[in-house]
Design a protein around this motif. Structure first.
Motif, PDB file in Angstrom:
ATOM      1  N   ALA A   1      -3.658   5.812   8.199  1.00 11.69           N
ATOM      2  CA  ALA A   1      -4.190   5.028   9.314  1.00 11.69           C
ATOM      3  C   ALA A   1      -5.416   4.204   8.931  1.00 11.69           C
ATOM      4  O   ALA A   1      -5.463   2.985   9.152  1.00 11.69           O
ATOM      5  N   VAL A   2      -6.432   4.861   8.373  1.00 12.04           N
ATOM      6  CA  VAL A   2      -7.673   4.154   8.031  1.00 12.04           C
ATOM      7  C   VAL A   2      -7.455   3.132   6.913  1.00 12.04           C
ATOM      8  O   VAL A   2      -7.919   1.983   7.027  1.00 12.04           O
ATOM      9  N   PRO A   3      -6.767   3.496   5.797  1.00 10.64           N
ATOM     10  CA  PRO A   3      -6.494   2.470   4.781  1.00 10.64           C
ATOM     11  C   PRO A   3      -5.727   1.277   5.349  1.00 10.64           C
ATOM     12  O   PRO A   3      -5.978   0.131   4.947  1.00 10.64           O
ATOM     13  N   ALA A   4      -4.823   1.523   6.293  1.00  6.82           N
ATOM     14  CA  ALA A   4      -4.075   0.430   6.908  1.00  6.82           C
ATOM     15  C   ALA A   4      -5.004  -0.494   7.681  1.00  6.82           C
ATOM     16  O   ALA A   4      -4.871  -1.729   7.619  1.00  6.82           O
ATOM     17  N   MET A   5      -5.960   0.091   8.395  1.00  6.46           N
ATOM     18  CA  MET A   5      -6.930  -0.714   9.142  1.00  6.46           C
ATOM     19  C   MET A   5      -7.769  -1.583   8.200  1.00  6.46           C
ATOM     20  O   MET A   5      -7.973  -2.777   8.443  1.00  6.46           O
ATOM     21  N   VAL A   6      -8.240  -0.978   7.102  1.00 10.66           N
ATOM     22  CA  VAL A   6      -9.048  -1.725   6.129  1.00 10.66           C
ATOM     23  C   VAL A   6      -8.244  -2.873   5.522  1.00 10.66           C
ATOM     24  O   VAL A   6      -8.728  -4.015   5.419  1.00 10.66           O
TER      25      VAL A   6
ATOM     26  N   ILE B   1      -7.810  -5.798   7.966  1.00  8.67           N
ATOM     27  CA  ILE B   1      -9.006  -6.654   8.049  1.00  8.67           C
ATOM     28  C   ILE B   1      -9.111  -7.546   6.809  1.00  8.67           C
ATOM     29  O   ILE B   1      -9.384  -8.751   6.907  1.00  8.67           O
ATOM     30  N   LEU B   2      -8.878  -6.954   5.636  1.00 11.34           N
ATOM     31  CA  LEU B   2      -8.930  -7.731   4.393  1.00 11.34           C
ATOM     32  C   LEU B   2      -7.843  -8.804   4.368  1.00 11.34           C
ATOM     33  O   LEU B   2      -8.055  -9.906   3.849  1.00 11.34           O
ATOM     34  N   GLY B   3      -6.675  -8.466   4.923  1.00  7.83           N
ATOM     35  CA  GLY B   3      -5.579  -9.431   4.958  1.00  7.83           C
ATOM     36  C   GLY B   3      -5.945 -10.685   5.725  1.00  7.83           C
ATOM     37  O   GLY B   3      -5.598 -11.805   5.325  1.00  7.83           O
ATOM     38  N   ILE B   4      -6.676 -10.513   6.837  1.00 10.77           N
ATOM     39  CA  ILE B   4      -7.113 -11.668   7.614  1.00 10.77           C
ATOM     40  C   ILE B   4      -8.157 -12.479   6.849  1.00 10.77           C
ATOM     41  O   ILE B   4      -8.065 -13.708   6.743  1.00 10.77           O
ATOM     42  N   ALA B   5      -9.166 -11.774   6.306  1.00 12.47           N
ATOM     43  CA  ALA B   5     -10.264 -12.456   5.621  1.00 12.47           C
ATOM     44  C   ALA B   5      -9.782 -13.186   4.361  1.00 12.47           C
ATOM     45  O   ALA B   5     -10.092 -14.371   4.157  1.00 12.47           O
ATOM     46  N   ILE B   6      -9.006 -12.480   3.545  1.00 14.06           N
ATOM     47  CA  ILE B   6      -8.564 -13.074   2.278  1.00 14.06           C
ATOM     48  C   ILE B   6      -7.459 -14.102   2.519  1.00 14.06           C
ATOM     49  O   ILE B   6      -7.321 -15.073   1.767  1.00 14.06           O
TER      50      ILE B   6
ATOM     51  N   GLY C   1      -3.292 -12.557   0.913  1.00 13.31           N
ATOM     52  CA  GLY C   1      -3.346 -12.193   2.326  1.00 13.31           C
ATOM     53  C   GLY C   1      -2.014 -11.687   2.840  1.00 13.31           C
ATOM     54  O   GLY C   1      -1.951 -10.723   3.608  1.00 13.31           O
ATOM     55  N   VAL C   2      -0.931 -12.326   2.405  1.00  8.67           N
ATOM     56  CA  VAL C   2       0.419 -11.895   2.801  1.00  8.67           C
ATOM     57  C   VAL C   2       0.694 -10.485   2.290  1.00  8.67           C
ATOM     58  O   VAL C   2       1.206  -9.630   3.012  1.00  8.67           O
ATOM     59  N   ILE C   3       0.337 -10.245   1.031  1.00 14.59           N
ATOM     60  CA  ILE C   3       0.587  -8.932   0.421  1.00 14.59           C
ATOM     61  C   ILE C   3      -0.209  -7.842   1.133  1.00 14.59           C
ATOM     62  O   ILE C   3       0.338  -6.798   1.518  1.00 14.59           O
ATOM     63  N   LEU C   4      -1.512  -8.075   1.333  1.00 14.92           N
ATOM     64  CA  LEU C   4      -2.358  -7.071   1.977  1.00 14.92           C
ATOM     65  C   LEU C   4      -1.932  -6.817   3.418  1.00 14.92           C
ATOM     66  O   LEU C   4      -1.890  -5.674   3.872  1.00 14.92           O
ATOM     67  N   SER C   5      -1.587  -7.871   4.123  1.00 13.87           N
ATOM     68  CA  SER C   5      -1.164  -7.730   5.519  1.00 13.87           C
ATOM     69  C   SER C   5       0.153  -6.975   5.613  1.00 13.87           C
ATOM     70  O   SER C   5       0.346  -6.148   6.515  1.00 13.87           O
ATOM     71  N   GLY C   6       1.052  -7.251   4.675  1.00 12.82           N
ATOM     72  CA  GLY C   6       2.335  -6.546   4.670  1.00 12.82           C
ATOM     73  C   GLY C   6       2.161  -5.051   4.435  1.00 12.82           C
ATOM     74  O   GLY C   6       2.799  -4.229   5.096  1.00 12.82           O
ATOM     75  N   ILE C   7       1.275  -4.707   3.492  1.00  9.03           N
ATOM     76  CA  ILE C   7       1.003  -3.289   3.220  1.00  9.03           C
ATOM     77  C   ILE C   7       0.346  -2.639   4.435  1.00  9.03           C
ATOM     78  O   ILE C   7       0.665  -1.505   4.799  1.00  9.03           O
TER      79      ILE C   7
END
Length: 202
Positions: A129-134, A137-142, A150-156
């Motif tokens: 849960a917490v890693p997904a939240m982090v 947020i990174l997916g939006i910023a990056i 951003g696509v990769i981080l958001s997908g994960i």
């Protein structure tokens, strides 16, 4: 009965209060709320827009647990198929784990063979849960700077969030799914916008 539903009739022969305890624990952790849908009382989680709407209906009579589960806000969809395959898979797996735990032995005196109190096992997948939240947020910023990352981080983030929706950190996990979805949209729009801009300039 609609054929789109995942249906199980599980012979448990367990005390009714034990079954109620585990079912209530599962429903609470998953954020399910009781509601009426098309004339029947069901449990619902998810708005159907940012997160897939999940439904559950159950009864326990004469030692047999009857379960019906499906997804979809406007039409019932089975817990299989390509569309939305990942959240369907996680939902189905969480129900199968719930059924497994409903079979755990419960001694009448509440003690195990060594005389120690029995600890009832309950399903919980709160770790991601917490890693997904982090990551959401990174997916939006990056995604505003480097769309592909951003696509990769958001997908994960969306994947981990979907898994953790079946846990005591349901609220955080659901937020992670929403953030991951927003990050994915922003990253894709930024990516497409960059391609169009390059085409116009060169």
């Amino acid at each position: 009965m609609p054929m789109a539903r995942w249906v199980r009739d599980e012979v448990l022969n367990q005390p009714a209060d034990f079954v109620d305890f585990l079912m209530n624990d599962y429903l609470m952790k998953n954020g399910f709320k009781q509601t009426e849908r098309k004339g029947e009382q069901v449990w619902k989680e998810g708005d159907g827009y940012f997160s897939m709407a999940r439904f559950l209906k159950y009864s326990y009579i004469n030692g047999v647990l009857h379960l019906e589960a499906w997804v979809g806000l406007f039409r019932e969809n089975a817990l299989k198929g390509f569309a939305g395959s990942l959240p369907k898979k996680f939902y189905r797996e969480s129900l199968e784990e719930l059924l497994r735990l409903l079979h755990q032995p419960i001694p009448q005196n509440g003690m195990d063979q060594t005389g120690q109190p029995v600890v009832v096992q309950v399903p919980d997948h709160s770790g991601p849960a917490v890693p997904a939240m982090v990551l959401g947020i990174l997916g939006i910023a990056i995604g505003l700077l480097i769309p592909i990352i951003g696509v990769i981080l958001s997908g994960i983030a969306m994947s981990l969030g979907q898994r953790a929706r079946n846990s005591s950190k349901y609220g955080i996990a659901r937020s992670a799914v929403i953030l991951g979805t927003i990050g994915m949209v922003i990253s894709l729009l930024n990516w497409i916008g960059g391609i169009i801009l390059n085409f116009l300039l060169f």
